[in-house]
Enzyme design. Structure first.
Site, PDB file in Angstrom:
ATOM      1  N   ASP A 277       0.819  -1.210   0.000  1.00 13.24           N
ATOM      2  CA  ASP A 277       0.000   0.000   0.000  1.00 13.24           C
ATOM      3  C   ASP A 277       0.864   1.277   0.000  1.00 13.24           C
ATOM      4  OD1 ASP A 277      -2.336   1.410  -0.137  1.00 13.24           O
ATOM      5  OD2 ASP A 277      -2.969   1.086   1.937  1.00 13.24           O
TER       6      ASP A 277
ATOM      7  N   LYS B 243      -7.770  -1.670   3.710  1.00 12.50           N
ATOM      8  CA  LYS B 243      -7.329  -0.266   3.704  1.00 12.50           C
ATOM      9  C   LYS B 243      -7.362   0.285   5.123  1.00 12.50           C
ATOM     10  CE  LYS B 243      -6.322   2.746   0.491  1.00 12.50           C
ATOM     11  NZ  LYS B 243      -5.108   2.515  -0.307  1.00 12.50           N
TER      12      LYS B 243
ATOM     13  N   LYS C 106      -8.255  15.073  -2.643  1.00  8.31           N
ATOM     14  CA  LYS C 106      -8.479  14.475  -1.317  1.00  8.31           C
ATOM     15  C   LYS C 106      -8.265  15.522  -0.228  1.00  8.31           C
ATOM     16  CE  LYS C 106      -5.554  11.427   0.492  1.00  8.31           C
ATOM     17  NZ  LYS C 106      -4.927  10.127   0.636  1.00  8.31           N
TER      18      LYS C 106
ATOM     19  N   LYS D  77       2.824   1.914   3.215  1.00  7.40           N
ATOM     20  CA  LYS D  77       2.152   2.094   4.515  1.00  7.40           C
ATOM     21  C   LYS D  77       2.549   1.001   5.493  1.00  7.40           C
ATOM     22  CE  LYS D  77      -2.311   4.244   3.448  1.00  7.40           C
ATOM     23  NZ  LYS D  77      -2.389   4.112   2.025  1.00  7.40           N
TER      24      LYS D  77
HETATM   25  P1  NAD Z   1      -8.504   3.937  -9.868  1.00 10.77           P
HETATM   26  O1  NAD Z   1      -9.764   3.272  -9.466  1.00 10.77           O
HETATM   27  O2  NAD Z   1      -8.589   5.234 -10.559  1.00 10.77           O
HETATM   28  O3  NAD Z   1      -7.660   2.979 -10.807  1.00 10.77           O
HETATM   29  C1  NAD Z   1      -7.598   1.599 -10.628  1.00 10.77           C
HETATM   30  C2  NAD Z   1      -7.680   0.963 -12.005  1.00 10.77           C
HETATM   31  O4  NAD Z   1      -7.517  -0.439 -11.829  1.00 10.77           O
HETATM   32  C3  NAD Z   1      -9.025   1.152 -12.673  1.00 10.77           C
HETATM   33  O5  NAD Z   1      -8.838   1.729 -13.941  1.00 10.77           O
HETATM   34  C4  NAD Z   1      -9.613  -0.257 -12.774  1.00 10.77           C
HETATM   35  O6  NAD Z   1     -10.354  -0.429 -13.935  1.00 10.77           O
HETATM   36  C5  NAD Z   1      -8.352  -1.092 -12.751  1.00 10.77           C
HETATM   37  N1  NAD Z   1      -8.492  -2.476 -12.258  1.00 10.77           N
HETATM   38  C6  NAD Z   1      -9.203  -2.933 -11.214  1.00 10.77           C
HETATM   39  N2  NAD Z   1      -9.012  -4.248 -11.056  1.00 10.77           N
HETATM   40  C7  NAD Z   1      -8.149  -4.635 -12.008  1.00 10.77           C
HETATM   41  C8  NAD Z   1      -7.554  -5.869 -12.345  1.00 10.77           C
HETATM   42  N3  NAD Z   1      -7.815  -6.971 -11.650  1.00 10.77           N
HETATM   43  N4  NAD Z   1      -6.701  -5.900 -13.383  1.00 10.77           N
HETATM   44  C9  NAD Z   1      -6.418  -4.788 -14.102  1.00 10.77           C
HETATM   45  N5  NAD Z   1      -6.960  -3.578 -13.821  1.00 10.77           N
HETATM   46  C10 NAD Z   1      -7.801  -3.508 -12.781  1.00 10.77           C
HETATM   47  O7  NAD Z   1      -7.629   4.021  -8.541  1.00 10.77           O
HETATM   48  P2  NAD Z   1      -6.342   4.945  -8.260  1.00 10.77           P
HETATM   49  O8  NAD Z   1      -6.789   6.187  -7.611  1.00 10.77           O
HETATM   50  O9  NAD Z   1      -5.503   5.021  -9.469  1.00 10.77           O
HETATM   51  O10 NAD Z   1      -5.618   4.075  -7.143  1.00 10.77           O
HETATM   52  C11 NAD Z   1      -5.032   2.855  -7.504  1.00 10.77           C
HETATM   53  C12 NAD Z   1      -4.654   2.019  -6.301  1.00 10.77           C
HETATM   54  O11 NAD Z   1      -3.630   2.658  -5.574  1.00 10.77           O
HETATM   55  C13 NAD Z   1      -5.801   1.781  -5.333  1.00 10.77           C
HETATM   56  O12 NAD Z   1      -5.821   0.445  -4.919  1.00 10.77           O
HETATM   57  C14 NAD Z   1      -5.441   2.635  -4.171  1.00 10.77           C
HETATM   58  O13 NAD Z   1      -5.937   2.117  -2.946  1.00 10.77           O
HETATM   59  C15 NAD Z   1      -3.933   2.582  -4.201  1.00 10.77           C
HETATM   60  N6  NAD Z   1      -3.371   3.717  -3.487  1.00 10.77           N
HETATM   61  C16 NAD Z   1      -3.504   4.971  -4.000  1.00 10.77           C
HETATM   62  C17 NAD Z   1      -2.986   6.064  -3.304  1.00 10.77           C
HETATM   63  C18 NAD Z   1      -3.101   7.458  -3.884  1.00 10.77           C
HETATM   64  O14 NAD Z   1      -3.581   7.625  -4.968  1.00 10.77           O
HETATM   65  N7  NAD Z   1      -2.646   8.492  -3.217  1.00 10.77           N
HETATM   66  C19 NAD Z   1      -2.362   5.857  -2.073  1.00 10.77           C
HETATM   67  C20 NAD Z   1      -2.247   4.567  -1.583  1.00 10.77           C
HETATM   68  C21 NAD Z   1      -2.745   3.491  -2.305  1.00 10.77           C
END
Ligand code: NAD
Length: 517
Positions: free
Chosen positions: A311, A360, A401, A473
């Site tokens: 994470d 999460k 956010k 994290k």
């Molecule tokens: P998002 O929903 O915009 O993008 C995720 C993408 O993954 C989507 O386009 C979805 O269609 C695709 N997806 C889902 N399952 C899939 C699979 N099995 N195979 C292929 N593609 C798949 O999310 P995001 O804002 O880009 O965040 C992405 C990840 O990063 C999340 O899990 C989030 O918890 C983690 N994260 C983000 C942050 C941050 O943005 N600051 C911080 C910590 C963790």
């Protein structure tokens, strides 16, 4: 001047007995001192310093690097892509305030500096990390990946609603041809509200076949772009936890068998990780789910492939691991931490599902554990501050956010010390540089080998790459290594590793030469 940064020269060389530069590699040695502690029968502790000589060998030529993102068409995936392409092509864009130029602020590999030493007039001299050891240039990174949604990267960038319209317009022709490969989709592991976007999925439900397809995708991507090294980064949605079961995912062998028998508790993220490991590609888990079940870690160890998890630590959690470190580190007792986030991106939308929220929530709650446990004069064993994490989905906020938090701390004579903090940033703008750094630093550590006085041959670093805990994290560490959450300790680890690789001692901030002249 008390400090200055030297950025002009391309390379910074260290001289002296502990380092030698050759055409293709740099060799260094370091007497590493650690302190073993043992508790004596009367309850007192004894500290025993131990010294071990390490030799390091770092290849100097960076590989041609590819990053394959799982979730390439998501907010993070499309922001990383836009940032890399805009920087590479030098695309500026117009805003109401004037023209903006691209940069990679927020990236340690591009904008981090470390203190090299002191000049004769008492100035601290800093240099960029990348001047000590050559790193892959972001402009040379080739991007690819998978998404269960079929939008190309230009459309995905529009959907993300993050970057400015003029920039998106200029990037469109460059991103339109980038199309995510079909992803592994299993409705068991993702919230139902994601079903409408799943129009680009690998057709077979057979897990062994799915792994084979991902492996082929990696091989084709490498071939097509003539890449030496590919890092796979999970930046898809958080999954629910998979259930860890003996005989299913507890050993590498059982995991491979469970994949062959299509066991329902093997998650898509574990399938991507297994495929990457079998292709020799490091895998980063940017979400909190337990992709790295024990069998998966064992597979990485057996194949000597780096894994980094779990994470991304990008926003409020990063701030917490700084603030609590300051408070507890100053001898004050943090009594409660109440934090609220609200945002409206797709990731948050899917986290409204309770099962997906569990990992999460656990990851967010644990980011101060080592800091609190380090101070038994303030906290009883197993005592933790009251820590509440509330997260709400507010559609109109999109990727922006906001987080508000209140810390109540007890200081001298129990007087309360209240801290209220508000942060606002685009979630993906915080995360994108982390993804780029992770791949760049992994590529560097892949070029490093070491030998101690007890080893005959040089060997690579441990596959569980805890050196990059700064970005996670809940950092994964090799068995026997404690988990570190405090951000400055995590940063010091990267910094001191860079120093060790060029024969410099770890930074100690002592300035003994002036304090004891
Ligand atoms: P998002 O929903 O915009 O993008 C995720 C993408 O993954 C989507 O386009 C979805 O269609 C695709 N997806 C889902 N399952 C899939 C699979 N099995 N195979 C292929 N593609 C798949 O999310 P995001 O804002 O880009 O965040 C992405 C990840 O990063 C999340 O899990 C989030 O918890 C983690 N994260 C983000 C942050 C941050 O943005 N600051 C911080 C910590 C963790």
């Amino acid at each position: 001047h008390s400090a200055s940064t030297v950025t002009k020269q391309k390379n910074c060389k260290v001289s002296g007995p502990h380092v030698s530069y050759f055409e293709n590699e740099v060799r260094s040695s370091l007497k590493f001192q650690r302190t073993l502690v043992q508790t004596l029968p009367d309850g007192s502790v004894e500290a025993i310093p131990k010294e071990l000589l390490y030799e390091f060998c770092t290849k100097l030529k960076p590989s041609k690097l590819g990053i394959m993102q799982v979730g390439w068409g998501g907010n993070n995936g499309s922001t990383v892509t836009a940032g890399i392409v805009a920087n590479k092509e030098g695309i500026s864009w117009e805003t109401s305030k004037g023209m903006e130029k691209p940069n990679l602020f927020g990236s340690l590999s591009q904008h981090g500096t470390l203190r090299l030493g002191i000049s004769s007039d008492g100035t601290d001299v800093f240099v960029p990390f990348k001047s000590l050891l050559p790193l892959v240039e972001p402009k040379d990174i080739v991007l690819g990946g998978w998404d269960i949604s079929s939008l190309n990267l230009a459309e995905a960038l529009d959907r993300a609603q993050i970057l400015e319209p003029d920039l998106k317009r200029k990037l469109r022709p460059l991103l339109e041809s980038m199309k995510p490969l079909p992803g592994i989709f299993d409705e068991e592991f993702i919230a139902e509200n994601q079903l409408p976007r799943a129009d680009n999925v690998i057709e077979t439900k057979n897990k062994a076949r799915q792994v084979e397809i991902i492996r082929q995708d990696i091989r084709k991507f490498k071939q097509l772009h003539n890449l030496d090294f590919v890092v796979v980064v999970w930046t898809a949605n958080s999954e629910r936890y998979s259930v860890e079961l003996a005989g299913v995912n507890d050993t590498a062998e059982s995991l491979l068998k469970a994949i062959s028998s299509n066991h329902k508790e093997v998650s898509p993220s574990t399938l991507y990780a297994v495929a990457s490991i079998l292709e020799g590609c490091p895998y980063v888990n940017g979400s909190p789910q337990n992709t790295f079940v024990r069998g998966c870690i064992q597979l990485a160890e057996e194949n000597q492939v780096f894994i980094v998890g779990d994470d991304f630590k990008s926003g409020q959690t990063k701030m917490k691991s700084v603030l609590v470190d300051y408070l507890v580190g100053s001898g004050m007792k943090v009594e409660s931490m109440v934090t609220y986030n609200h945002l409206g991106n797709n990731d948050m939308f899917q986290l409204t599902d309770g099962e997906m929220w569990k990992p999460k929530s656990a990851a967010k709650s644990r980011v101060i554990e080592d800091i609190v446990s380090s101070n038994g004069t303030l906290y009883e064993k197993d005592e933790m501050p009251d820590h509440v994490v509330v997260v709400r989905y507010v559609s109109s906020y999109g990727d922006s956010k906001s987080d508000v938090s209140e810390y109540v701390t007890r200081t001298f004579m129990n007087c309360p010390y209240r801290t209220v903090m508000y942060n606002n940033c685009l979630d993906s703008a915080l995360c994108a540089p982390l993804i780029i750094d992770l791949a760049i630093f992994i590529e560097l550590f892949h070029r490093v080998s070491y030998r101690t006085s007890q080893m005959k041959d040089f060997a690579p670093m441990h596959p569980v790459l805890s050196a990059l805990s700064f970005y996670m994290k809940i950092p994964r560490t090799p068995v026997g290594e404690p988990l570190v959450n405090a951000l400055q300790r995590q940063r010091a680890c990267i910094e001191n590793l860079f120093r060790a690789l060029v024969g410099l001692n770890g930074e100690d901030n002592l300035f003994l030469e002036t304090k004891f002249p």
